[in-house]
Structures are given as structure tokens and as C-alpha cells.
Design an enzyme around this catalytic site. Structure first.
Site, PDB file in Angstrom:
ATOM      1  N   LYS A  33     -37.880 -54.378 -36.066  1.00  0.00           N
ATOM      2  CA  LYS A  33     -38.792 -54.345 -37.219  1.00  0.00           C
ATOM      3  C   LYS A  33     -37.988 -54.490 -38.512  1.00  0.00           C
ATOM      4  CE  LYS A  33     -42.283 -51.619 -34.832  1.00  0.00           C
ATOM      5  NZ  LYS A  33     -43.061 -50.382 -34.668  1.00  0.00           N
ATOM      6  N   GLN A  90     -42.744 -44.225 -35.751  1.00  0.00           N
ATOM      7  CA  GLN A  90     -42.623 -44.873 -34.444  1.00  0.00           C
ATOM      8  C   GLN A  90     -43.074 -43.913 -33.337  1.00  0.00           C
ATOM      9  OE1 GLN A  90     -41.853 -48.067 -34.064  1.00  0.00           O
ATOM     10  NE2 GLN A  90     -41.994 -48.012 -31.836  1.00  0.00           N
ATOM     11  N   ASP A 130     -49.425 -49.334 -39.652  1.00  0.00           N
ATOM     12  CA  ASP A 130     -49.798 -49.508 -38.246  1.00  0.00           C
ATOM     13  C   ASP A 130     -51.312 -49.553 -38.043  1.00  0.00           C
ATOM     14  OD1 ASP A 130     -47.654 -49.788 -36.494  1.00  0.00           O
ATOM     15  OD2 ASP A 130     -47.173 -47.653 -36.573  1.00  0.00           O
TER      16      ASP A 130
HETATM   17  N1  GUN Z   1     -44.866 -47.651 -30.151  1.00  0.00           N
HETATM   18  C1  GUN Z   1     -45.259 -48.720 -29.411  1.00  0.00           C
HETATM   19  N2  GUN Z   1     -45.942 -49.606 -30.174  1.00  0.00           N
HETATM   20  C2  GUN Z   1     -45.982 -49.093 -31.425  1.00  0.00           C
HETATM   21  C3  GUN Z   1     -46.532 -49.542 -32.644  1.00  0.00           C
HETATM   22  O1  GUN Z   1     -47.159 -50.606 -32.744  1.00  0.00           O
HETATM   23  N3  GUN Z   1     -46.362 -48.712 -33.718  1.00  0.00           N
HETATM   24  C4  GUN Z   1     -45.691 -47.528 -33.620  1.00  0.00           C
HETATM   25  N4  GUN Z   1     -45.586 -46.785 -34.722  1.00  0.00           N
HETATM   26  N5  GUN Z   1     -45.169 -47.082 -32.502  1.00  0.00           N
HETATM   27  C5  GUN Z   1     -45.308 -47.861 -31.399  1.00  0.00           C
END
Ligand code: GUN
Length: 293
Positions: free
Chosen positions: A54, A98, A121
Site C-alpha cells: 500500500k 490494517q 477502507d
Molecule cells: N485486511 C485484509 N484486507 C484488508 C483491507 O482491505 N483493509 C484493511 N484495513 N485490512 C485488511
């Protein structure tokens, strides 16, 4: 007949280039570049890899990226405090925590501590609620949004189609079911207690597998000509495996997303799009992509 393989890497690269161009336009008009703040709690290796990716993608698109790494033994209160401080920082446009969080942390409380107008998100109940209301949300969870974009760009008919989503998580299954309903599909959500799963899946024109069980979707789950979207990303012997048994399903399906290289790259592209949309909204600019869902 063999399925058309939907190339998520190529679509995600196009999207990232579009986002980078929009960020450059913002900068040219004197506006600050979007800024994404991320919380990575603990040392889960898969989460660390996702967050690193990311950060790289953000940097390449010209989006500022700040990472906070509290220890894996942090308490819910400590993570809530950190989210509170990030929420008050006027320089941050989008935030995310996350997942999964360590077991001792109350995930629902943390997700509510990310303000809806900084929720990169789209997991805040207010944003999920807007999606459920069909009200057009500024931010929508990245993985389901990525699945929709792949279906659209591949030319899969959605309106009037019968869609089956296997998996009911807040990250993928639930929001994807809402996006499909909003796009006029007829949607069934399946999960671990669903009876006659293969039979239900065989009714689908669009079958989405988001279960986390490598290779579980075999040919007998798939209607000939269906679009099969594989959201699975389980590490097996050092490689990432999807929920779909590609060898069996490819000759039956009409379209198929590969793992790796299908939905995965789309998640990050959509996160960048959400961050840009939040930054535009905070600077009083309409989002070029418009509201989703
Ligand atoms: N863990 C797996 N996919 C995601 C996501 O799209 N966002 C976040 N914050 N954690 C994740």
C-alpha cells in the site's frame, strides 16, 4: 470453451495511472497531495506485506503515506487513542487500520474510531450504511469495489444476473452483496452453514468466492459460462492460492479472475481511489470518479 481470464494487474495499473494523473492535477492547481495514515498493529507477516505494498503504491501515485506501528500487545484503548490523534491531525485525509487486529483488541470499536469522512477502507458503519441504503457512498471497501470494476471492464452483464457470493465478511462478502444489489443483480449470500452449497453456486451467472479455503470451488460449483471471481489469497507452501480450483473451473466458466493477478491488485488501486476521493471532498472538490455503489 475456455474462460476469458480477467487481468486484474493490467486494470489496476490503468487505474493507478489515472489516480496519479488526478493527483498531479491537484498539485498543479496548488492543492496539497492526498495523505493516507495507516495503523499496522503487531507483526503478522501477511499484513506487513499488504501494508508495504500500500505504501509503495501510494508513493508511486504521489499520495503521501504515514505508517504507525504499535506493538502487538497494545490495548484497545491505546489503538483508540492513536486513531483519535490521527483523526484530529488536519493534514491527514484518509486513515485505515490494517486487519486482522490482535485478539485482545475490540475490532468493532476501532473501526468506529476511524471517522466516516476519513475512512479510506469504507468499513465505518456510517459508510456501510450508506451503501446498504443505496445512497451513493464516497468510499466503498476496496476489494468489493475492485470486483465490481473487473466485472464491468470485462463486460460481464450484471443487471438482472443471478449472483452468488460465498463469504459474509465485512471486508468482502457483505459490501459486495450490496454493490451487486445496487447494480440490479439478484444476490444470494452463502456461508459455512449454507446447505447444498454447490447446488446454490451452480445457479450463479456471477459467482464470487471469498471464503479463504484454497481450491474449494471445483467444476461442479460452476454454471457453464458463469463469471467466477476468486477473492481467496491463502498462502500455501510459499505461494498464494485462491478459493477456485483453476484447472477444473477454467474450461467451464465464461470469465475467471486468476490468483495471483486478479482481484488482489485491485484492492490497493481502490484504496488509492478512496483516499483521493476523501482528499477531494476535504478540499471542497467533487470526486472525478463520483460516488460509488
Ligand atoms: N485486511 C485484509 N484486507 C484488508 C483491507 O482491505 N483493509 C484493511 N484495513 N485490512 C485488511
Amino acid at each position: 470453451m475456455s474462460a476469458t481470464i480477467i487481468d486484474g494487474r493490467a486494470v489496476a495499473a490503468d487505474l493507478r495511472a489515472e489516480i496519479a494523473a488526478e493527483v498531479a492535477t491537484m498539485a498543479a492547481s496548488g492543492l496539497a497531495a492526498p495523505h493516507l495514515g495507516v495503523v499496522l498493529c503487531g507483526d503478522d507477516p501477511a499484513s506487513a506485506t499488504y501494508v508495504r505494498n500500500k505504501g509503495r503504491a501510494a508513493a508511486r501515485a504521489g499520495i503521501r503515506f504515514t505508517l504507525h506501528t504499535p506493538s502487538g500487545s497494545a490495548s484497545t484503548e491505546e489503538i483508540l487513542d492513536l486513531c483519535g490523534r490521527m483523526s484530529e491531525d488536519p493534514d491527514i485525509d484518509g486513515m485505515l487500520v490494517q486487519l486482522p487486529l490482535p485478539r485482545q483488541i475490540d475490532t468493532a470499536r476501532v473501526l468506529e474510531a476511524v471517522p466516516a469522512d476519513r475512512d479510506a477502507d469504507g468499513f465505518h458503519p456510517q459508510n456501510l450504511g450508506r451503501l446498504a441504503a443505496g445512497a451513493g457512498a464516497t468510499v466503498v471497501p476496496g476489494t468489493p469495489l475492485g470486483c465490481m470494476e473487473l466485472l464491468r471492464r470485462a463486460g460481464v452483464p450484471i443487471s438482472g444476473a443471478r449472483a452468488v457470493v460465498v463469504g459474509r465478511s465485512v471486508i468482502v462478502g457483505r459490501p459486495l452483496a450490496l454493490l451487486l444489489v445496487n447494480a440490479d443483480a439478484t444476490v444470494t449470500v452463502c456461508h459455512s452453514r449454507t446447505r447444498d452449497l454447490a447446488e446454490v453456486c451452480r445457479e450463479a451467472d456471477i459467482l464470487v468466492a471469498a471464503i479463504g479455503r484454497p481450491g474449494m470451488i471445483t467444476a461442479d460449483f460452476v454454471k457453464p459460462g458463469a463469471a467466477v471471481i476468486d477473492v481467496g489469497t491463502t498462502p500455501v507452501d510459499g505461494r498464494v492460492r485462491g478459493d477456485v480450483d483453476r484447472e477444473q473451473v477454467e474450461p467451464v466458466a465464461g470469465w475467471l479472475t486468476p490468483v495471483p493477478g486478479g482481484v488482489g491488485p485491485m484492492t490497493i488501486a481502490m484504496l488509492l481511489r478512496n483516499t483521493l476521493a476523501l482528499a477531494r471532498a476535504r478540499r471542497g472538490e467533487p470526486s472525478a470518479a463520483g460516488p460509488h455503489g
